[in-house]
Design an enzyme around this catalytic site. Structure first.
Site, PDB file in Angstrom:
ATOM      1  N   ASP A  47     -54.468 109.491  21.224  1.00 53.80           N
ATOM      2  CA  ASP A  47     -54.169 110.363  20.040  1.00 53.80           C
ATOM      3  C   ASP A  47     -53.679 111.607  20.827  1.00 53.80           C
ATOM      4  O   ASP A  47     -54.003 112.246  21.469  1.00 53.80           O
ATOM      5  CB  ASP A  47     -55.498 110.659  19.301  1.00 53.80           C
ATOM      6  CG  ASP A  47     -55.426 111.685  17.986  1.00 53.80           C
ATOM      7  OD1 ASP A  47     -54.534 112.489  17.986  1.00 53.80           O
ATOM      8  OD2 ASP A  47     -55.961 111.069  17.015  1.00 53.80           O
ATOM      9  N   ILE A  48     -52.090 111.699  20.074  1.00 52.04           N
ATOM     10  CA  ILE A  48     -51.439 112.821  20.874  1.00 52.04           C
ATOM     11  C   ILE A  48     -52.146 114.241  20.545  1.00 52.04           C
ATOM     12  O   ILE A  48     -51.893 115.317  21.341  1.00 52.04           O
ATOM     13  CB  ILE A  48     -49.890 112.939  20.203  1.00 52.04           C
ATOM     14  CG1 ILE A  48     -49.034 113.830  21.041  1.00 52.04           C
ATOM     15  CG2 ILE A  48     -49.942 112.982  18.676  1.00 52.04           C
ATOM     16  CD1 ILE A  48     -48.918 113.230  22.645  1.00 52.04           C
ATOM     17  N   ARG A  49     -53.065 114.433  19.668  1.00 54.71           N
ATOM     18  CA  ARG A  49     -53.575 115.667  19.417  1.00 54.71           C
ATOM     19  C   ARG A  49     -54.602 116.008  20.366  1.00 54.71           C
ATOM     20  O   ARG A  49     -54.728 117.121  20.818  1.00 54.71           O
ATOM     21  CB  ARG A  49     -54.452 115.476  17.799  1.00 54.71           C
ATOM     22  CG  ARG A  49     -53.447 115.676  16.839  1.00 54.71           C
ATOM     23  CD  ARG A  49     -54.120 115.178  15.395  1.00 54.71           C
ATOM     24  NE  ARG A  49     -54.711 113.521  15.370  1.00 54.71           N
ATOM     25  CZ  ARG A  49     -55.284 113.238  14.520  1.00 54.71           C
ATOM     26  NH1 ARG A  49     -55.361 114.116  13.140  1.00 54.71           N
ATOM     27  NH2 ARG A  49     -55.933 112.107  14.468  1.00 54.71           N
TER      28      ARG A  49
ATOM     29  N   ARG B 184     -50.241  95.840  -0.692  1.00 49.15           N
ATOM     30  CA  ARG B 184     -49.127  95.974   0.367  1.00 49.15           C
ATOM     31  C   ARG B 184     -49.089  94.999   1.359  1.00 49.15           C
ATOM     32  O   ARG B 184     -50.109  94.662   1.789  1.00 49.15           O
ATOM     33  CB  ARG B 184     -49.989  97.428   1.177  1.00 49.15           C
ATOM     34  CG  ARG B 184     -49.040  97.946   2.464  1.00 49.15           C
ATOM     35  CD  ARG B 184     -49.647  98.685   3.118  1.00 49.15           C
ATOM     36  NE  ARG B 184     -48.971  99.155   4.538  1.00 49.15           N
ATOM     37  CZ  ARG B 184     -49.259  99.071   5.601  1.00 49.15           C
ATOM     38  NH1 ARG B 184     -50.525  98.574   6.096  1.00 49.15           N
ATOM     39  NH2 ARG B 184     -48.298  99.391   6.655  1.00 49.15           N
TER      40      ARG B 184
ATOM     41  N   HIS C 187     -41.683 109.603  10.205  1.00 54.43           N
ATOM     42  CA  HIS C 187     -43.094 108.827   9.935  1.00 54.43           C
ATOM     43  C   HIS C 187     -43.977 108.782  11.146  1.00 54.43           C
ATOM     44  O   HIS C 187     -43.766 107.677  11.916  1.00 54.43           O
ATOM     45  CB  HIS C 187     -43.184 107.449   9.325  1.00 54.43           C
ATOM     46  CG  HIS C 187     -44.349 106.856   9.105  1.00 54.43           C
ATOM     47  ND1 HIS C 187     -45.076 106.908   7.567  1.00 54.43           N
ATOM     48  CD2 HIS C 187     -45.509 106.357   9.726  1.00 54.43           C
ATOM     49  CE1 HIS C 187     -46.150 106.458   7.701  1.00 54.43           C
ATOM     50  NE2 HIS C 187     -46.430 106.178   8.904  1.00 54.43           N
ATOM     51  N   LEU C 188     -44.646 110.044  11.369  1.00 52.84           N
ATOM     52  CA  LEU C 188     -45.526 110.067  12.683  1.00 52.84           C
ATOM     53  C   LEU C 188     -46.839 109.904  12.369  1.00 52.84           C
ATOM     54  O   LEU C 188     -47.591 110.918  11.940  1.00 52.84           O
ATOM     55  CB  LEU C 188     -45.294 111.494  13.511  1.00 52.84           C
ATOM     56  CG  LEU C 188     -43.693 111.731  13.620  1.00 52.84           C
ATOM     57  CD1 LEU C 188     -43.368 113.359  14.125  1.00 52.84           C
ATOM     58  CD2 LEU C 188     -42.981 110.629  14.309  1.00 52.84           C
ATOM     59  N   GLY C 189     -47.612 108.811  12.610  1.00 54.94           N
ATOM     60  CA  GLY C 189     -48.981 108.411  12.146  1.00 54.94           C
ATOM     61  C   GLY C 189     -49.522 108.761  13.600  1.00 54.94           C
ATOM     62  O   GLY C 189     -49.112 108.756  14.664  1.00 54.94           O
TER      63      GLY C 189
ATOM     64  N   HIS D  95     -42.827 100.479   7.911  1.00 55.12           N
ATOM     65  CA  HIS D  95     -43.041 101.822   7.366  1.00 55.12           C
ATOM     66  C   HIS D  95     -42.174 101.965   6.059  1.00 55.12           C
ATOM     67  O   HIS D  95     -42.026 103.281   5.729  1.00 55.12           O
ATOM     68  CB  HIS D  95     -43.082 102.966   8.335  1.00 55.12           C
ATOM     69  CG  HIS D  95     -43.995 103.056   9.473  1.00 55.12           C
ATOM     70  ND1 HIS D  95     -43.729 103.501  10.832  1.00 55.12           N
ATOM     71  CD2 HIS D  95     -45.343 102.705   9.302  1.00 55.12           C
ATOM     72  CE1 HIS D  95     -44.947 103.250  11.444  1.00 55.12           C
ATOM     73  NE2 HIS D  95     -45.989 102.728  10.510  1.00 55.12           N
TER      74      HIS D  95
ATOM     75  N   LYS E  18     -58.891  98.736   1.427  1.00 53.29           N
ATOM     76  CA  LYS E  18     -58.895 100.120   0.747  1.00 53.29           C
ATOM     77  C   LYS E  18     -58.032  99.682  -0.506  1.00 53.29           C
ATOM     78  O   LYS E  18     -57.243  98.833  -0.709  1.00 53.29           O
ATOM     79  CB  LYS E  18     -57.610 100.864   1.511  1.00 53.29           C
ATOM     80  CG  LYS E  18     -58.199 101.539   2.960  1.00 53.29           C
ATOM     81  CD  LYS E  18     -57.018 102.231   3.695  1.00 53.29           C
ATOM     82  CE  LYS E  18     -57.547 102.686   4.973  1.00 53.29           C
ATOM     83  NZ  LYS E  18     -56.444 103.571   5.722  1.00 53.29           N
TER      84      LYS E  18
ATOM     85  N   ARG F 154     -48.818 101.788  21.402  1.00 58.88           N
ATOM     86  CA  ARG F 154     -47.612 100.714  21.768  1.00 58.88           C
ATOM     87  C   ARG F 154     -46.846 101.400  22.541  1.00 58.88           C
ATOM     88  O   ARG F 154     -46.341 102.711  22.292  1.00 58.88           O
ATOM     89  CB  ARG F 154     -47.074 100.434  20.398  1.00 58.88           C
ATOM     90  CG  ARG F 154     -47.997  99.559  19.595  1.00 58.88           C
ATOM     91  CD  ARG F 154     -47.146  99.319  18.047  1.00 58.88           C
ATOM     92  NE  ARG F 154     -48.386  99.532  17.025  1.00 58.88           N
ATOM     93  CZ  ARG F 154     -48.004  99.822  15.947  1.00 58.88           C
ATOM     94  NH1 ARG F 154     -46.829  99.787  15.333  1.00 58.88           N
ATOM     95  NH2 ARG F 154     -49.045 100.033  14.848  1.00 58.88           N
TER      96      ARG F 154
ATOM     97  N   ASN G 189     -54.701  97.487  -0.060  1.00 54.22           N
ATOM     98  CA  ASN G 189     -53.959  97.811   1.620  1.00 54.22           C
ATOM     99  C   ASN G 189     -55.102  96.969   2.349  1.00 54.22           C
ATOM    100  O   ASN G 189     -56.261  97.342   2.598  1.00 54.22           O
ATOM    101  CB  ASN G 189     -54.021  99.271   1.877  1.00 54.22           C
ATOM    102  CG  ASN G 189     -53.282  99.216   3.274  1.00 54.22           C
ATOM    103  OD1 ASN G 189     -53.281  98.422   3.965  1.00 54.22           O
ATOM    104  ND2 ASN G 189     -52.773 100.679   3.178  1.00 54.22           N
TER     105      ASN G 189
ATOM    106  N   GLY H  50     -51.496 106.425  14.757  1.00 49.45           N
ATOM    107  CA  GLY H  50     -51.287 105.093  15.343  1.00 49.45           C
ATOM    108  C   GLY H  50     -49.944 104.584  15.492  1.00 49.45           C
ATOM    109  O   GLY H  50     -49.219 105.019  16.535  1.00 49.45           O
TER     110      GLY H  50
ATOM    111  N   GLU I  72     -48.703 106.069   0.445  1.00 47.03           N
ATOM    112  CA  GLU I  72     -48.265 104.683   0.036  1.00 47.03           C
ATOM    113  C   GLU I  72     -48.815 103.931  -1.100  1.00 47.03           C
ATOM    114  O   GLU I  72     -48.145 103.225  -1.819  1.00 47.03           O
ATOM    115  CB  GLU I  72     -48.547 103.963   1.380  1.00 47.03           C
ATOM    116  CG  GLU I  72     -47.624 104.558   2.605  1.00 47.03           C
ATOM    117  CD  GLU I  72     -48.059 103.697   3.854  1.00 47.03           C
ATOM    118  OE1 GLU I  72     -47.363 102.843   4.405  1.00 47.03           O
ATOM    119  OE2 GLU I  72     -49.371 104.220   4.504  1.00 47.03           O
TER     120      GLU I  72
END
Length: 413
Positions: free
Chosen positions: A280-282, A87, A204-206, A176, A14, A238, A7, A208, A381
């Site tokens: 970061d939504i967290r 990938r 798929h909620l990453g 994705h 990776k 984004r 990747n 990023g 993935e």
């Protein structure tokens, strides 16, 4: 067969070595700070099965050098790959399934670089290095866009003149796909349903990027991303969906500087732009009780997901399940609960206690009386890519991508 999956990032590589048919992980790691020298030395975090992680320092001015170092680490552990999997973010309309990458295929893929100028070139450079250093190893590219090749024309077509669409390849491609396909197959297996009759919405909620995928009878019929990964949901940096006229207005206010507009929409918007603090939504959720901006950001973020989820549940008809995956989808119970709230009209009802108590995956967090199951499934993935590489080489099927022609001109011409 040992499949080595890569990747490739702009400054990282990776990798994971997986044995087939057992699907046992033999080794894995990540080369970091690949490219020009940085303040800290380039290194590889490497681990083999049953052993502690090692840190290996080496000069890696490019991905070819990183590949060479990885192969030496594997050889030192007595491990050798039989095939390489890559990938690959964008296959355009040309590559609609995994493809063996010989020199001809690599040349055809290079013709699509303008569709993914940040993502495809590093992967292609790595393919060239693999060919030069280990020409006997077969290489297979697995495309993020391939799962979405089944999206019907009325869903992927933009309402702009046909001449422009054809000339520049302007259409929805979706992204994705490798992750969406993996969790959909896992969900069908988990529910003991045949894939060909399984319908779902995959979320798929990453941390990023993020996208939703409508799947009917095991096939992708829509994806919230479009011509690029910029369309759709509010993501980390984004913007997602915006009025196209807003882009024109930004171009005017920024004196036609396309790179400046791209920087705003891709890297300064989304959760970061809304909150003014973090992408970061967290982080935003942690402040939502006391900070009005954090509450507004959370509401906008979850509303966009819920809007698309409702639309896609309507598209697929009688859905069997809704799937949450990737970092936020797997780990943030509050997002799952807010997204599913108020969708009882679609037969969707979450169990708050089950949802908050998630520890091991996969799991079902739907209420007992929910007609549609709500599944939380960990994406993988690398395993998904390795499976497709193994199946492609094992079946020795003809390359249906071969001979396809896809002519388009970059928008700058």
């Amino acid at each position: 067969m040992n499949v080595l999956v890569f990747n490739c990032g702009s400054s990282s590589l990776k990798y994971r070595l997986i044995a087939f048919p057992s699907e046992a992980e033999m080794a894995a790691g990540e080369a970091q700070r690949v490219g020009p020298a940085t303040a800290e030395p380039a290194r590889i975090y490497h681990r083999t099965a049953g052993c502690e992680q090692q840190v290996h320092y080496a000069d890696m001015p490019n991905h070819g050098a990183a590949f060479k170092e990885v192969m030496q680490l594997l050889k030192a552990a007595g491990l050798e790959p039989d095939a390489l999997g890559h990938r690959t973010v964008h296959g355009g309309a040309l590559f609609t399934q995994p493809a063996r990458m010989d020199q001809e295929a690599i040349k055809r893929l290079e013709g699509l670089n303008d569709l993914a100028p940040l993502h495809n070139p590093p992967t292609l450079n790595l393919m060239h290095s693999c060919t030069q250093q280990y020409p006997e190893l077969p290489q297979v590219a697995v495309f993020d866009t391939a799962f979405h090749a089944t999206i019907p024309d009325y869903a992927y077509t933009y309402a702009i003149p046909e001449k422009l669409r054809s000339r520049h390849g302007l259409r929805k491609y979706g992204f994705h796909g490798t992750s969406h396909q993996f969790v959909v197959e896992e969900a069908a297996r988990m529910m003991e349903r045949p894939l060909a009759g399984f319908s779902t919405v995959s979320c798929h909620l990453g941390s990023g990027g993020a996208s939703l995928c409508a799947v009917k009878n095991g096939r992708s019929v829509d994806n919230t991303m479009g011509y690029s990964p910029l369309q759709g949901l509010i993501m980390s940096t984004r913007c997602g969906d915006i009025d196209p006229a807003l882009t024109l207005s930004l171009l005017t206010s920024m004196h036609g500087k396309e790179e400046a507009v791209e920087q705003v929409l891709n890297r300064q918007s989304g959760v970061l732009g809304l909150s003014g603090g973090s992408g970061d939504i967290r982080d935003i959720l942690a402040d939502a009780e006391t900070d009005e901006s954090a509450r507004d950001t959370t509401s906008a973020y979850t509303w966009r997901i819920r809007k698309y989820l409702g639309a896609y549940l309507a598209v697929v008809g009688q859905a069997d399940a809704v799937i949450f995956t990737d970092t936020v989808g797997e780990q943030v119970a509050a997002v799952r609960e807010m997204v599913c709230r108020g969708l009882g009209c679609f037969g969707l009802k979450i169990d708050p206690e089950k949802n908050r108590a998630v520890s091991a995956l996969p799991c079902d967090v739907a209420a007992t009386d929910s007609r549609v199951r709500i599944l939380v499934i960990q994406t993988n993935e690398e395993l998904a890519i390795a499976r497709q590489v193994y199946q492609t080489l094992l079946q020795k099927r003809p390359d249906t991508n071969a001979g396809k022609e896809f002519h388009h001109e970059p928008l700058s011409t």
